[in-house]
Design an enzyme around this catalytic site. Structure first.
Site, PDB file in Angstrom:
ATOM      1  N   PHE A 129       0.843  -1.196   0.000  1.00 29.42           N
ATOM      2  CA  PHE A 129       0.000   0.000   0.000  1.00 29.42           C
ATOM      3  C   PHE A 129       0.885   1.256   0.000  1.00 29.42           C
ATOM      4  O   PHE A 129       1.923   1.275   0.658  1.00 29.42           O
ATOM      5  CB  PHE A 129      -0.920  -0.020   1.227  1.00 29.42           C
ATOM      6  CG  PHE A 129      -1.965   1.042   1.186  1.00 29.42           C
ATOM      7  CD1 PHE A 129      -3.088   0.902   0.377  1.00 29.42           C
ATOM      8  CD2 PHE A 129      -1.825   2.203   1.925  1.00 29.42           C
ATOM      9  CE1 PHE A 129      -4.056   1.898   0.318  1.00 29.42           C
ATOM     10  CE2 PHE A 129      -2.791   3.207   1.874  1.00 29.42           C
ATOM     11  CZ  PHE A 129      -3.907   3.054   1.063  1.00 29.42           C
ATOM     12  N   ASP A 206       1.232  -5.633   7.998  1.00 25.94           N
ATOM     13  CA  ASP A 206       0.110  -4.699   7.873  1.00 25.94           C
ATOM     14  C   ASP A 206      -1.156  -5.539   7.715  1.00 25.94           C
ATOM     15  O   ASP A 206      -1.298  -6.300   6.741  1.00 25.94           O
ATOM     16  CB  ASP A 206       0.332  -3.787   6.656  1.00 25.94           C
ATOM     17  CG  ASP A 206      -0.770  -2.741   6.503  1.00 25.94           C
ATOM     18  OD1 ASP A 206      -1.911  -3.000   6.929  1.00 25.94           O
ATOM     19  OD2 ASP A 206      -0.489  -1.670   5.941  1.00 25.94           O
ATOM     20  N   TYR A 231     -11.288   0.978  10.207  1.00 23.86           N
ATOM     21  CA  TYR A 231     -12.452   1.521   9.477  1.00 23.86           C
ATOM     22  C   TYR A 231     -12.905   0.616   8.340  1.00 23.86           C
ATOM     23  O   TYR A 231     -13.880   0.923   7.671  1.00 23.86           O
ATOM     24  CB  TYR A 231     -12.164   2.948   8.964  1.00 23.86           C
ATOM     25  CG  TYR A 231     -10.817   3.129   8.290  1.00 23.86           C
ATOM     26  CD1 TYR A 231     -10.566   2.622   7.025  1.00 23.86           C
ATOM     27  CD2 TYR A 231      -9.785   3.812   8.938  1.00 23.86           C
ATOM     28  CE1 TYR A 231      -9.324   2.791   6.422  1.00 23.86           C
ATOM     29  CE2 TYR A 231      -8.544   3.986   8.346  1.00 23.86           C
ATOM     30  CZ  TYR A 231      -8.324   3.474   7.078  1.00 23.86           C
ATOM     31  OH  TYR A 231      -7.104   3.630   6.493  1.00 23.86           O
ATOM     32  N   LYS A 232     -12.193  -0.488   8.107  1.00 22.30           N
ATOM     33  CA  LYS A 232     -12.614  -1.417   7.044  1.00 22.30           C
ATOM     34  C   LYS A 232     -13.486  -2.501   7.675  1.00 22.30           C
ATOM     35  O   LYS A 232     -14.637  -2.272   8.011  1.00 22.30           O
ATOM     36  CB  LYS A 232     -11.387  -2.010   6.354  1.00 22.30           C
ATOM     37  CG  LYS A 232     -10.484  -0.993   5.667  1.00 22.30           C
ATOM     38  CD  LYS A 232      -9.311  -1.697   5.028  1.00 22.30           C
ATOM     39  CE  LYS A 232      -8.226  -0.719   4.556  1.00 22.30           C
ATOM     40  NZ  LYS A 232      -8.632   0.170   3.480  1.00 22.30           N
ATOM     41  N   ARG A 380     -12.315  -3.344  -7.957  1.00 20.33           N
ATOM     42  CA  ARG A 380     -12.129  -4.122  -6.728  1.00 20.33           C
ATOM     43  C   ARG A 380     -13.480  -4.275  -6.042  1.00 20.33           C
ATOM     44  O   ARG A 380     -14.135  -3.279  -5.746  1.00 20.33           O
ATOM     45  CB  ARG A 380     -11.148  -3.357  -5.841  1.00 20.33           C
ATOM     46  CG  ARG A 380     -10.519  -4.194  -4.749  1.00 20.33           C
ATOM     47  CD  ARG A 380      -9.532  -3.384  -3.959  1.00 20.33           C
ATOM     48  NE  ARG A 380     -10.195  -2.351  -3.158  1.00 20.33           N
ATOM     49  CZ  ARG A 380      -9.623  -1.698  -2.150  1.00 20.33           C
ATOM     50  NH1 ARG A 380      -8.374  -1.954  -1.818  1.00 20.33           N
ATOM     51  NH2 ARG A 380     -10.271  -0.771  -1.467  1.00 20.33           N
TER      52      ARG A 380
HETATM   53  C1  LIG Z   1      -2.791  -1.954   3.528  1.00 20.53           C
HETATM   54  C2  LIG Z   1      -3.103  -0.567   3.999  1.00 20.53           C
HETATM   55  N1  LIG Z   1      -2.245   0.061   4.831  1.00 20.53           N
HETATM   56  C3  LIG Z   1      -2.511   1.308   5.297  1.00 20.53           C
HETATM   57  C4  LIG Z   1      -3.666   1.968   4.912  1.00 20.53           C
HETATM   58  C5  LIG Z   1      -3.996   3.365   5.349  1.00 20.53           C
HETATM   59  O1  LIG Z   1      -3.365   3.836   6.464  1.00 20.53           O
HETATM   60  P1  LIG Z   1      -4.035   5.051   7.275  1.00 20.53           P
HETATM   61  O2  LIG Z   1      -5.190   4.503   8.020  1.00 20.53           O
HETATM   62  O3  LIG Z   1      -2.955   5.578   8.117  1.00 20.53           O
HETATM   63  O4  LIG Z   1      -4.523   6.057   6.265  1.00 20.53           O
HETATM   64  C6  LIG Z   1      -4.581   1.347   4.066  1.00 20.53           C
HETATM   65  C7  LIG Z   1      -5.810   2.062   3.663  1.00 20.53           C
HETATM   66  O5  LIG Z   1      -6.582   1.659   2.847  1.00 20.53           O
HETATM   67  C8  LIG Z   1      -4.280   0.051   3.595  1.00 20.53           C
HETATM   68  O6  LIG Z   1      -5.129  -0.575   2.767  1.00 20.53           O
END
Ligand SMILES: Cc1ncc(COP(=O)(O)O)c(C=O)c1O
Length: 420
Positions: A129, A206, A231-232, A380
């Site tokens: 990401f 992650d 938030y997902k 997606r």
């Molecule tokens: C794999 C991954 N890492 C990090 C993030 C985002 O990080 P943050 O919540 O700090 O914006 C996302 C957001 O979609 C993500 O999919």
């Protein structure tokens, strides 16, 4: 699923026998008949969260005021333990709800580098990401380290041999996504963690696209560190605080770079020198975001009630059904599967390649189906198991085939104007 018929009766049959079907009504739904296949970007609002936050605003904040800190102050680690117990396979005392995923990554990678002065290489992959790649690029530039970027297939995910070839005695930290944000490819956490540890490096996972979607076993896999958003799949709402995990026996050997007062021993003594508490709370920074943390608790409890194994089982059924319909209906229109086909190698979203994916995604939204677009040519679709019906998948794919067949998408503008 390849032998399944493609008529809607089949989807109705799946829904009728779905043990998780009742959870759909535990979320807020608007009046429009929306099909939402983007809960892997922003999850729906649980009714329990709405009620709990209203209660918190009126009671704990509205009338309790500053007195409520007594019960709020322990929430980041209590809710962290809840996530650890039900979703990420972590014993108590190793997870903390705090900050954003981005900030937590920055904290942990810096701490891990400081703990291994002889090792100056960071590894990640070129399909990780963006925020992960940028944070690592930034740390490498700030600290004069090397960032070793390994090549990853955007459809199939990380290749373990490529990773093994990049490892060596100079590597401090390897930072990878458990489920790839673009393809949904699911990495073998146990095997890859073993590989990295054999090379003497620390691993950081992650979990943004895997927490709440697939069972995660951080302790069993011997993972060192992890980060993830809420938030997902955890349905905690836009900007809700993220979480971090640090293996118990590693915690006190790490000093994070943000020396905030919420990580300080005897915080209210207001002492002169920074002296971090032992344990996971040393990774806290400033005042925790209480409303968001409460939303993380409610979202996690709802997933716990459904059970992560049952959610995974339904997630596999939904995504393999989606792939089956895409194979049957969409291939003739130039679509191609851009996610791993094997169930065990896929998280909970499915990505379809199409050269005109942007306009397809816009036409789909106009037809009442919210999916997601990923640059440059990917659609997606995330059928989140706790709130998605098999009929939603059928209807979404049916509308997509109609859009592809009547070419209505060709009337839409081509330029990409979205920000996120
Ligand atoms: C794999 C991954 N890492 C990090 C993030 C985002 O990080 P943050 O919540 O700090 O914006 C996302 C957001 O979609 C993500 O999919």
């Amino acid at each position: 699923m390849s032998a399944l018929p493609t008529n809607r009766t089949y989807a109705e049959h799946f829904d009728a026998s779905d043990p998780l079907a009742r959870f759909r009504d535990r979320f807020v739904h608007g009046d429009e008949p929306l099909i939402y296949l983007d809960g892997n970007s922003l999850g729906r609002l649980p009714k329990a969260t709405q009620a709990r936050i209203a209660e918190l605003l009126a009671g704990e904040w509205g009338t309790g005021l500053v007195r409520s800190w007594e019960r709020w102050v322990g929430l980041p680690s209590e809710v962290g333990d809840l996530i650890g117990e039900h979703l990420t396979g972590a014993a108590p005392g190793q997870l903390l709800v705090c900050d954003s995923t981005t900030v937590n990554l920055f904290k942990l990678v810096n701490a891990a580098l400081d703990a291994q002065p002889g090792r100056r290489v960071l590894i990640t992959d070129d399909d990780n990401f963006p925020t992960d790649r940028y944070v690592l690029q930034g740390i490498a530039a700030q600290r004069d380290c090397e960032l070793r970027m390994i090549r990853t297939d955007p459809d199939q995910g990380l290749d373990e041999e490529t990773l093994a070839a990049a490892l060596g005695p100079d590597v401090a930290v390897v930072s990878l996504s458990h489920v790839a944000y673009r393809s949904g490819a699911l990495a073998d956490m146990a095997r890859i963690t073993g590989l990295i540890k054999q090379a003497g490096a620390l691993v950081l996972w992650d979990l943004c696209h895997s927490a709440g979607a697939v069972p995660v076993r951080l302790d069993d896999c011997g993972a060192d560190m992890a980060i993830g958003c809420t938030y997902k799949y955890l349905n905690a709402g836009p900007g809700a605080p993220a979480f971090l995990y640090v293996r118990a026996d590693l915690q006190d050997s790490l000093t994070q770079p943000i020396w905030g007062w919420f990580g300080q021993r005897d915080q209210f003594a207001m002492g002169q020198a920074y002296d971090p508490v032992p344990g996971i709370e040393r990774f806290a920074t400033g005042t925790p975001q209480i409303i968001g943390t409460v939303a993380v608790a409610e979202g996690t409890k709802l997933l716990a009630e459904a059970g992560i194994d049952r959610l995974r089982e339904k997630g596999i059924a939904l995504t393999s059904y989606l792939i089956h319909l895409a194979d049957e209906w969409l291939e003739p229109f130039g679509f191609r599967l851009a996610s791993p086909r094997a169930d065990a190698r896929r998280g909970n979203h499915v990505t379809l390649f199409h050269p005109d994916a942007w306009r397809m995604s816009q036409a789909l939204i106009a037809a009442g189906v919210i999916g997601d677009y990923r640059t440059p040519d990917r659609l997606r679709l995330g059928p989140v198991p706790i709130s998605t019906r098999f009929c939603d998948v059928w209807d979404a794919l049916d509308r997509l085939r109609q859009i592809a067949a009547d070419k209505s998408y060709e009337a839409l503008p081509t330029e990409i104007s979205r920000v996120t």
